[in-house]
Design a protein around this motif. Sequence first.
Motif, PDB file in Angstrom:
ATOM      1  N   PHE A 180      37.618  70.765  30.311  1.00 32.15           N
ATOM      2  CA  PHE A 180      38.883  70.868  29.583  1.00 32.15           C
ATOM      3  C   PHE A 180      40.010  70.384  30.479  1.00 32.15           C
ATOM      4  CE2 PHE A 180      42.623  72.753  27.712  1.00 32.15           C
ATOM      5  CZ  PHE A 180      42.363  72.758  26.347  1.00 32.15           C
ATOM      6  N   LEU A 202      43.140  76.054  23.827  1.00 34.95           N
ATOM      7  CA  LEU A 202      41.950  76.337  24.635  1.00 34.95           C
ATOM      8  C   LEU A 202      41.068  77.373  23.960  1.00 34.95           C
ATOM      9  CD1 LEU A 202      40.235  76.092  27.185  1.00 34.95           C
ATOM     10  CD2 LEU A 202      41.841  77.625  28.347  1.00 34.95           C
ATOM     11  N   TYR A 234      37.587  74.071  33.846  1.00 33.44           N
ATOM     12  CA  TYR A 234      38.977  74.024  33.401  1.00 33.44           C
ATOM     13  C   TYR A 234      39.835  73.487  34.536  1.00 33.44           C
ATOM     14  CZ  TYR A 234      43.575  75.859  31.945  1.00 33.44           C
ATOM     15  OH  TYR A 234      44.903  75.999  31.605  1.00 33.44           O
ATOM     16  N   CYS A 244      40.078  81.545  29.879  1.00 28.35           N
ATOM     17  CA  CYS A 244      38.741  81.273  30.432  1.00 28.35           C
ATOM     18  C   CYS A 244      38.065  82.554  30.899  1.00 28.35           C
ATOM     19  CB  CYS A 244      38.857  80.297  31.602  1.00 28.35           C
ATOM     20  SG  CYS A 244      39.361  78.628  31.150  1.00 28.35           S
ATOM     21  N   CYS A 259      37.426  77.379  37.212  1.00 23.32           N
ATOM     22  CA  CYS A 259      38.795  76.867  37.152  1.00 23.32           C
ATOM     23  C   CYS A 259      39.141  76.187  38.464  1.00 23.32           C
ATOM     24  CB  CYS A 259      39.783  78.005  36.871  1.00 23.32           C
ATOM     25  SG  CYS A 259      39.496  78.863  35.307  1.00 23.32           S
TER      26      CYS A 259
END
Length: 256
Positions: free
Chosen positions: A66, A92, A109, A164, A177
């Motif tokens: 993403f 998201l 992410y 997330c 992330c």
Amino acid sequence: MRLLVVGGCGLVGSMVLPHLAATHGIRVLDLAEPAAPVSGVDYHAGDLHDVDLVATLAAGVDSLVFMAMGPAADWGSPANARAHLDVAVPGLYATLTGVHRAGVRHLVYTSSMSVYRYPLEGIEPAPGERRVDDGRLGHYPDESVPPDGDDFYGLAKRLGEEVCRTATVARGMDAICLRLCFPTADDSWPKDGTAMQRAISTSARDVAAAIEAALARRGTGFDVYSISGDGDERTMSLAKAKRELGWAPRDNTATA
């Protein structure tokens, strides 16, 4: 792997897609058409809020990457801030709902070190001095410190990380992330700008390598990593990324 890249035509996506496409099968979802299509990439124009479309595109996919964000135009205006927050939270969330429906259990992410306040703010000027960017480098906290960024972009990325984190609890997904620092095209790295911007800028190939490392990180739930071209760690610790992802920048701003 087979990847669904949401935001693959944006600033970061367009830089790293050629690197990722060299070894992975990639399907892209983006509102925009690609400025320079990458050979072999399957592009789809559409809205990341469309859960049914996301679920269809995520069929047979091994991981979601993403990279979507709001536009650069009118940066910081109320409408622009709203767009960034919309992508990072409901956008998201809808995307994760769609990929989960398709059976995808892993996501990467692209967050930002903007989840922390700019570290020069922590360097107090001497009595009688004005605060200026005179080339002094501050130091960001490591991943153990809760984010405190309060501008619209840092807040959007902070909230995206929380979306997330929720997916790992509510949906049993792995969410990695990556807190990126000024991703810069390989042929124009390091970034022009202030001393701090130059020091932390990260080449596109190093960003792609960090994504590659995150794709291999499985069974860990939620986690975050600082990613920067500051290989000598003058401004932040990269120890966690080096230790757990096996990643370090090949392009080091300290020697560029």
